[in-house]
Design an enzyme around this catalytic site. Structure first.
Site: not given
Ligand code: SAH
Length: 257
Positions: A17, A224
């Site tokens: 981001e 997503d």
């Molecule tokens: N797999 C990633 C972690 C992602 S956590 C890694 O290993 O780095 C998800 C991030 O995107 C968070 O910062 C949240 O704000 C956002 N996000 C995107 N989709 C989301 C969802 N389905 N539920 C909650 N947060 C989500």
């Protein structure tokens, strides 16, 4: 004028981001605050201070505090990705928060969570004002700035050729310390909160911004749809959709001048 002297605070949770904004930033200086790298410089014609907060409400709240108390920023923009909740929205669409809610603050009983405003003791019937709302005049300026604004389509090799162009919704974003990866949880966030999107930071930033008496605009493109496949979609789409949020940051910075 205010906008020429006092930085706007920019928060992103993740490196993808930040990367989407970095190409437009100039005169970059780097410093460290509380173990985080702070980038100051110019972005879209204004001085900014930008920090990668890390994931989750506490990380985001701490970062917002650093920007508002430590660096005296005049407002905050949070840019990043989220899971779509409103069934009318698709991956690549974008939500700007008019209202932010901490969906995991409240009272948990067998029939689910009764939401409360963070800080309010979670007892009794609950009240309707548990969200953080942008003031009406700012919402009107956001609508005006986005009226007729078109987002570029996602690459055809990712989404296919026949998908409609990305759409922008000004609505409710809910935040909590959970990655939502389940249809039932997604349906609940829609029915209890009228959520359009879910993420893990925005409403914490709103709480801090309210305490400092400054506005916070949260802009999230959908990586997503928060359902059973959200963990797979997230990895596939995060880098492709993050630049969409950056484009809307560019479009909206003037509403905070
Ligand atoms: N797999 C990633 C972690 C992602 S956590 C890694 O290993 O780095 C998800 C991030 O995107 C968070 O910062 C949240 O704000 C956002 N996000 C995107 N989709 C989301 C969802 N389905 N539920 C909650 N947060 C989500």
């Amino acid at each position: 004028m205010l906008k020429e002297r006092i930085p706007l605070g920019i928060i992103c949770a993740m490196p993808e981001e930040i990367a989407a904004l970095l190409g437009d930033m100039s005169a970059i200086k780097r410093q460290e605050l509380a173990g985080r790298e702070v980038l100051t410089g110019q972005l879209f014609g204004r001085p900014v201070a930008m920090i990668e907060s890390g994931i989750g409400k506490v990380a985001a709240a701490m970062t917002a505090t650093l920007l508002l108390d430590g660096l005296k920023c005049r407002a905050i923009v949070m840019s990043g990705v989220a899971g779509g909740i409103d069934p009318a929205l698709a991956i690549g669409d974008l939500v700007v928060a008019q209202r932010l809610v901490q969906h995991d603050y409240g009272r948990l009983q067998a029939d689910g969570v009764t939401p409360f405003r963070p800080g309010v003791p979670p007892f009794g019937p609950g009240r309707a004002d548990f969200g953080y709302e942008l003031p009406d005049d700012l919402v009107a300026r956001i609508h005006a700035a986005l009226d007729g604004f078109k987002l570029p389509s996602l690459p055809a090799d990712l989404v296919g050729k026949d998908v409609r162009p990305p759409m922008i919704k000004i609505g409710t974003i809910v935040s909590g310390d959970q990655f939502i990866n389940d249809e039932g949880a997604r349906a609940r966030l829609q029915s209890v909160f009228g959520a359009h999107a879910v993420e893990m930071e925005g409403a914490a930033v709103a709480q801090v911004a309210e305490a400092f008496g400054v506005p916070a605009i949260v802009i999230r493109s959908l990586s997503d749809l928060a359902g059973a496949d959200s963990h797979l979609d997230f990895g596939k789409f995060v880098a492709a959709v993050a630049p969409t949020a950056a484009k809307v940051v560019e479009r909206l910075v003037s509403v905070l001048d």
